[in-house]
Design a protein around this motif. Structure first.
Motif, PDB file in Angstrom:
ATOM      1  N   ARG A  14       1.034  -1.032   0.085  1.00 12.81           N
ATOM      2  CA  ARG A  14      -0.010  -0.331   0.010  1.00 12.81           C
ATOM      3  C   ARG A  14       1.003   1.318  -0.073  1.00 12.81           C
ATOM      4  NH1 ARG A  14      -3.223  -1.234   5.405  1.00 12.81           N
ATOM      5  NH2 ARG A  14      -1.082  -1.605   5.955  1.00 12.81           N
ATOM      6  N   SER A  15       1.872   1.231   0.903  1.00 10.19           N
ATOM      7  CA  SER A  15       2.836   2.394   1.030  1.00 10.19           C
ATOM      8  C   SER A  15       4.181   1.996   0.736  1.00 10.19           C
ATOM      9  CB  SER A  15       2.547   2.887   2.320  1.00 10.19           C
ATOM     10  OG  SER A  15       2.790   2.016   3.351  1.00 10.19           O
ATOM     11  N   GLU A  16       4.776   2.723  -0.103  1.00 11.24           N
ATOM     12  CA  GLU A  16       6.208   2.347  -0.623  1.00 11.24           C
ATOM     13  C   GLU A  16       6.987   3.640  -0.307  1.00 11.24           C
ATOM     14  OE1 GLU A  16       7.230   0.857  -4.132  1.00 11.24           O
ATOM     15  OE2 GLU A  16       6.159  -1.243  -3.913  1.00 11.24           O
ATOM     16  N   LEU A  17       7.833   3.585   0.972  1.00  6.65           N
ATOM     17  CA  LEU A  17       8.473   4.805   1.490  1.00  6.65           C
ATOM     18  C   LEU A  17       9.940   4.995   1.046  1.00  6.65           C
ATOM     19  CD1 LEU A  17       8.629   7.140   3.508  1.00  6.65           C
ATOM     20  CD2 LEU A  17       9.539   5.797   5.121  1.00  6.65           C
ATOM     21  N   SER A  18      10.176   6.182   0.136  1.00  7.53           N
ATOM     22  CA  SER A  18      11.383   6.497  -0.536  1.00  7.53           C
ATOM     23  C   SER A  18      12.241   7.045   0.624  1.00  7.53           C
ATOM     24  CB  SER A  18      11.191   7.425  -1.475  1.00  7.53           C
ATOM     25  OG  SER A  18      12.494   8.036  -1.847  1.00  7.53           O
ATOM     26  N   THR A  19      13.456   6.525   0.901  1.00  8.12           N
ATOM     27  CA  THR A  19      14.528   6.914   1.802  1.00  8.12           C
ATOM     28  C   THR A  19      15.958   7.109   1.280  1.00  8.12           C
ATOM     29  OG1 THR A  19      13.163   5.573   3.651  1.00  8.12           O
ATOM     30  CG2 THR A  19      15.334   6.271   4.301  1.00  8.12           C
ATOM     31  N   ALA A  30      13.047   5.146   8.943  1.00  7.61           N
ATOM     32  CA  ALA A  30      12.008   4.271   8.151  1.00  7.61           C
ATOM     33  C   ALA A  30      11.922   2.930   8.636  1.00  7.61           C
ATOM     34  CB  ALA A  30      12.885   4.088   6.589  1.00  7.61           C
ATOM     35  N   ALA A  31      12.706   2.349   9.315  1.00  3.73           N
ATOM     36  CA  ALA A  31      12.543   1.073   9.932  1.00  3.73           C
ATOM     37  C   ALA A  31      11.371   0.845  10.969  1.00  3.73           C
ATOM     38  CB  ALA A  31      13.918   0.582  10.444  1.00  3.73           C
ATOM     39  N   PHE A  37       6.436  -1.074   3.050  1.00  7.55           N
ATOM     40  CA  PHE A  37       7.643  -1.246   1.808  1.00  7.55           C
ATOM     41  C   PHE A  37       8.395  -0.006   2.139  1.00  7.55           C
ATOM     42  CE2 PHE A  37       9.562  -1.326  -1.817  1.00  7.55           C
ATOM     43  CZ  PHE A  37       9.609  -2.589  -2.719  1.00  7.55           C
ATOM     44  N   VAL A  38       9.726  -0.335   2.366  1.00  7.44           N
ATOM     45  CA  VAL A  38      10.777   0.861   2.392  1.00  7.44           C
ATOM     46  C   VAL A  38      11.708   0.469   1.224  1.00  7.44           C
ATOM     47  CG1 VAL A  38      12.489   2.024   3.691  1.00  7.44           C
ATOM     48  CG2 VAL A  38      10.315   1.269   4.778  1.00  7.44           C
ATOM     49  N   PHE A  39      11.892   1.479   0.511  1.00  9.05           N
ATOM     50  CA  PHE A  39      13.179   1.354  -0.386  1.00  9.05           C
ATOM     51  C   PHE A  39      14.343   2.275   0.022  1.00  9.05           C
ATOM     52  CE2 PHE A  39      10.758   4.210  -2.905  1.00  9.05           C
ATOM     53  CZ  PHE A  39      11.522   5.112  -3.746  1.00  9.05           C
ATOM     54  N   LEU A  40      15.541   1.870   0.120  1.00  9.69           N
ATOM     55  CA  LEU A  40      16.577   2.771   0.292  1.00  9.69           C
ATOM     56  C   LEU A  40      17.351   3.026  -1.109  1.00  9.69           C
ATOM     57  CD1 LEU A  40      18.174   0.661   3.358  1.00  9.69           C
ATOM     58  CD2 LEU A  40      16.325   2.323   3.339  1.00  9.69           C
ATOM     59  N   THR A  71       8.677  -4.954   4.038  1.00  3.61           N
ATOM     60  CA  THR A  71       9.393  -5.260   2.592  1.00  3.61           C
ATOM     61  C   THR A  71      10.700  -4.345   2.793  1.00  3.61           C
ATOM     62  OG1 THR A  71       7.750  -6.369   1.499  1.00  3.61           O
ATOM     63  CG2 THR A  71       9.659  -5.712   0.347  1.00  3.61           C
ATOM     64  N   ARG A  72      11.889  -5.169   2.573  1.00  2.29           N
ATOM     65  CA  ARG A  72      13.178  -4.359   2.660  1.00  2.29           C
ATOM     66  C   ARG A  72      13.585  -4.064   1.067  1.00  2.29           C
ATOM     67  NH1 ARG A  72      15.414  -8.784   6.259  1.00  2.29           N
ATOM     68  NH2 ARG A  72      14.461  -9.750   4.625  1.00  2.29           N
ATOM     69  N   SER A  73      13.782  -2.945   0.417  1.00  5.77           N
ATOM     70  CA  SER A  73      14.394  -2.926  -0.880  1.00  5.77           C
ATOM     71  C   SER A  73      15.075  -1.655  -1.099  1.00  5.77           C
ATOM     72  CB  SER A  73      13.085  -2.635  -1.587  1.00  5.77           C
ATOM     73  OG  SER A  73      13.336  -2.398  -2.936  1.00  5.77           O
ATOM     74  N   VAL A  74      15.995  -1.895  -2.311  1.00  6.64           N
ATOM     75  CA  VAL A  74      17.044  -0.806  -2.553  1.00  6.64           C
ATOM     76  C   VAL A  74      16.895  -0.444  -3.882  1.00  6.64           C
ATOM     77  CG1 VAL A  74      19.402  -0.460  -2.936  1.00  6.64           C
ATOM     78  CG2 VAL A  74      18.863  -1.704  -0.842  1.00  6.64           C
ATOM     79  N   ARG A  75      16.441   0.892  -4.319  1.00  6.84           N
ATOM     80  CA  ARG A  75      16.697   1.245  -5.629  1.00  6.84           C
ATOM     81  C   ARG A  75      18.160   1.576  -5.924  1.00  6.84           C
ATOM     82  NH1 ARG A  75      13.671   6.718  -8.445  1.00  6.84           N
ATOM     83  NH2 ARG A  75      14.629   7.531  -6.527  1.00  6.84           N
ATOM     84  N   ILE A  76      18.520   0.765  -7.107  1.00  8.54           N
ATOM     85  CA  ILE A  76      20.052   0.979  -7.576  1.00  8.54           C
ATOM     86  C   ILE A  76      19.780   2.112  -8.628  1.00  8.54           C
ATOM     87  CG2 ILE A  76      20.640  -1.575  -7.193  1.00  8.54           C
ATOM     88  CD1 ILE A  76      20.138  -1.924  -9.944  1.00  8.54           C
ATOM     89  N   ASN A  77      21.110   2.361  -9.156  1.00  7.54           N
ATOM     90  CA  ASN A  77      21.145   3.278 -10.312  1.00  7.54           C
ATOM     91  C   ASN A  77      20.894   2.596 -11.588  1.00  7.54           C
ATOM     92  OD1 ASN A  77      22.304   6.040  -9.307  1.00  7.54           O
ATOM     93  ND2 ASN A  77      23.360   4.604  -7.968  1.00  7.54           N
TER      94      ASN A  77
END
Length: 310
Positions: A14-19, A30-31, A37-40, A71-77
């Motif tokens: 529902r919510s994907e937090l940009s960090t 964020a934790a 869902f959190v994406f670093l 859910t633990r996520s990372v946005r890569i380049n």
């Protein structure tokens, strides 16, 4: 889409937090947030001079913070940059066991996805991790991607969701928007076509559709309206660029008590009609049938996923 891996998890988005991955303080906050869902972030939220150093901060955050059920996520380049390869290798090597999803930005075609997919498989094999466990989300934020979104949505068994990235899409399409996710001056929802096409592609391939960011975090009603439009079309969540947007997402992308009550009544009425040999039923003066029940069964499934019914 063939799948050589186990079925993808049914994650709540529902919510994907940009960090920003460059901020240890914001990673810790964020934790403890209420986001599903959190994406670093290693991409837009991090300056070029800080990208490589931020990888270690993200690895530490994934390994040391208590993320609960998030859910633990990372946005890569993006794969077109000099950082993508190192982002994947360093983060997965350092914290692969505590990483659920990688977000790939600025995808233009399936070949961009295959690069990361293959690299992940190599790393998981080398590191002794379960092959295929780390999922992918893709940003549809280039006109080239929107033009072939159906192909992209079905290109990898790792794929769990696609996201409408309205900021870069505005630039790619030449849209004159006032801010990211806005549509001031346009008569209606300027994102309707892009949202609808992306959502149809996602649904057709059994993955989630996520609505993109809304830059003016001091305008909660504008954010809520955009969220309402996207959930009506079938999106299951939206990005939050500020913690204040999380509560709105968690509310909008979950069924209300009245919706659950109505869905329960509709499904029961259609079931009773079928048991009595009837193809349709009358509920409060409205004809309902199997097609109606299918709509409301989706509401009940969503309510169960959100923990609102057992």
């Amino acid at each position: 889409m063939s799948n050589k891996y186990a079925p993808r998890p049914n994650r709540l988005r529902r919510s994907e937090l940009s960090t920003p991955g460059s901020s240890e303080k914001m990673i810790a906050k964020a934790a403890t947030s209420d986001a599903d869902f959190v994406f670093l972030d290693l991409e837009d939220a991090v300056a070029p001079t800080e990208k490589e150093a931020s990888r270690a901060k993200i690895v530490a955050g994934l390994n040391e913070q208590d993320w609960g059920k998030k859910t633990r996520s990372v946005r890569i380049n993006g794969v077109h940059t000099q950082w993508c390869h190192g982002d994947v290798i360093e983060v997965v090597t350092g914290a692969g066991a505590n990483l659920d999803v990688i977000i790939i930005p600025k995808v233009k075609s399936p070949r961009d996805v295959w690069f990361v997919d293959d690299l992940l498989t190599q790393l998981e094999t080398k590191l002794g991790l379960e092959v295929g466990r780390i999922g992918l989300e893709l940003l549809i934020e280039e006109t080239e991607a929107l033009a072939c979104v159906e192909d992209i949505a079905g290109c990898s068994p790792r794929l769990e969701a696609i996201i409408l990235g309205v900021g870069d899409l505005s630039a790619s399409q030449g849209i004159r928007a006032g801010h990211i996710g806005g549509g001031d001056g346009y008569p209606g929802d300027m994102w309707h076509y892009a949202r609808n096409r992306m959502i149809v592609a996602a649904r057709a391939n059994g993955i989630d559709a996520i609505d993109g960011p809304y830059g003016d975090f001091k305008d909660p009603e504008g954010y809520r309206q955009q969220a309402m439009w996207s959930t009506t079309l079938g999106a299951v969540g939206k990005w939050c660029i500020h913690p204040s947007q999380i509560e709105i997402c968690n509310e909008v992308y979950a069924p209300t008590a009245s919706e659950i009550e109505k869905a329960t009544a509709v499904v029961a009425a259609v079931r009773d009609a079928e048991e009595n040999g009837l193809g349709a039923a009358n509920l409060d003066g409205v004809m309902i049938d199997a097609a109606t029940a299918r709509i409301f069964e989706g509401v009940l499934e969503r309510a169960q996923q959100c923990g609102l019914v057992s």
